[in-house]
Design an enzyme around this catalytic site. Structure first.
Site, mmCIF file in Angstrom:
data_model
loop_
_atom_site.group_PDB
_atom_site.id
_atom_site.type_symbol
_atom_site.label_atom_id
_atom_site.label_comp_id
_atom_site.label_asym_id
_atom_site.label_seq_id
_atom_site.Cartn_x
_atom_site.Cartn_y
_atom_site.Cartn_z
ATOM 1 N N ASP A 2 -7.543 -2.776 7.691
ATOM 2 C CA ASP A 2 -6.247 -2.227 7.297
ATOM 3 C C ASP A 2 -5.492 -1.769 8.537
ATOM 4 O OD1 ASP A 2 -4.347 -1.012 5.199
ATOM 5 O OD2 ASP A 2 -4.777 0.690 6.522
ATOM 6 N N TYR B 122 1.443 2.376 13.348
ATOM 7 C CA TYR B 122 0.362 2.789 14.229
ATOM 8 C C TYR B 122 0.613 2.324 15.658
ATOM 9 C CZ TYR B 122 -2.030 3.336 9.694
ATOM 10 O OH TYR B 122 -2.366 3.667 8.408
ATOM 11 N N LYS C 8 1.259 -2.780 6.145
ATOM 12 C CA LYS C 8 2.184 -1.962 5.374
ATOM 13 C C LYS C 8 3.632 -2.338 5.667
ATOM 14 C CE LYS C 8 -1.333 1.613 5.504
ATOM 15 N NZ LYS C 8 -2.200 1.032 6.549
#
Length: 336
Positions: free
Chosen positions: A46, A51, A77
């Site tokens: 994931d 990030y 995401k």
């Protein structure tokens, strides 16, 4: 589609630390950690554009772009578009502060419209170097990033990202979609909608040994009723349950430190590792499809897998409940 049918195992690799969360992780260390995860058999990864402003996706891609595509499951995401333009001022990440201060300096556009969702997916595919993504999470449409404005961000996602991801799933481009958040309320609101229908949700930090009461009140009963699965992020509560000092991405307050000491004292008496208790607790709920601890050192991967396999006495769980260290509503391993 149920996440239980998509995910290859009950444990995956959470890549937030690969975005230089808390500290600058050298490239060699990052790649060695991800190689260790692969070598240990982990096949669910994931990540997210947020990030490190794309850094985690780039690093995850360095590993996965070289692997046979059908051998792993990948989620990322939507909600952040990473630009080539560099940030000049201070970056606002809500309650997360300067969590990724050591990441790339690229400007991040926070947007959950249909167009931004398409651009977010396109950017992720490029950084990851793969031809498809299995699961897409709608990222951070919650109070911790937006305060009182979170409901308007949720509405932006409902009319934008939700519909795009539903279409991509229906077309077979992705296998599943849902929300990736640090609060329960946006998921509750999504499950209350007539349409579109998510397949699951990634709940970070809200179903751990230290914080699970709120999720058990309304969210998880709704999820169980609708057959919607949960991926548990942050099972170590930002590190405090793995020997660190952070809780909720900042230094842990005294009451949390004390609670962890009580859990550790009980675990020590039974010869149980706190990491084992944390991971196995998070997976004990019927809605839990997987847990995704993060790591920045290769040795942590073997530790996590050993913690998952560790034999924990039923009496430990029973005494944990009797000591009021877990909710009476929380399902525990061994049927306690």
């Amino acid at each position: 589609m149920s996440l239980q049918n998509v995910l290859p195992a009950h444990i995956g690799f959470g890549s937030a630390p690969m975005g230089n969360m808390f500290r600058a992780v050298p490239d060699e260390e990052a790649l060695a950690t991800m190689n260790a995860a692969w070598d240990e058999g982990i096949r669910y990864y994931d990540t997210a554009p947020l990030y490190g402003a794309g850094l985690a996706e780039i690093r995850v891609g360095e590993l996965l772009s070289r692997k046979p595509r059908d051998e792993f499951v990948l989620s990322t995401k939507v909600g952040r578009v990473i630009l080539d333009e560099l940030e000049t001022g201070n970056r606002d990440l809500g309650e997360k502060g300067d969590l990724f201060a050591n990441g790339r300096k690229n400007k991040i556009v926070h947007e959950w419209t249909a167009d931004a969702t398409e651009r977010s997916v396109e950017g992720s595919l490029k950084r990851l170097g793969v031809d498809r993504i299995d699961i897409l999470w709608v990222h951070d449409i919650a109070q911790d990033f937006h305060g009182d404005l979170w409901v308007s961000k949720f509405e932006e996602a409902r009319t934008g990202a939700f519909r795009v991801l539903s279409r991509l799933r229906d077309e077979g481009v992705i296998k599943a979609w849902g929300l990736g958040v640090n609060r329960t309320e946006p998921v509750e609101m999504t499950l209350a909608l007539d349409e579109p229908r998510p397949d699951g949700f990634l709940l970070a930090g809200r179903y751990s040994l230290l914080d699970h009461e709120h999720a058990l009140q309304r969210l998880l009963p709704m999820a169980a009723e609708q057959g919607v699965d949960m991926v548990v992020g942050g099972p170590y509560s930002s590190g405090i349950l793995a020997g660190g000092t952070h809780f909720e991405y900042v230094e842990a307050p005294p009451d949390i430190v004390d609670r962890v000491k009580r859990i550790k004292a009980l675990a020590d008496r039974y010869g149980v590792g706190v990491k084992a208790a944390a991971l196995q607790f998070s997976l004990a709920h019927p809605a839990s499809a997987a847990v995704i601890p993060g790591a920045t050192k290769p040795s942590r991967i073997a530790e996590d897998l050993a913690a998952l396999r560790e034999q924990v006495p039923v009496d430990f769980w029973r005494e944990l409940r009797e000591a009021d260290l877990v909710s009476p509503k929380a399902p525990l391993p061994g049927g306690v």
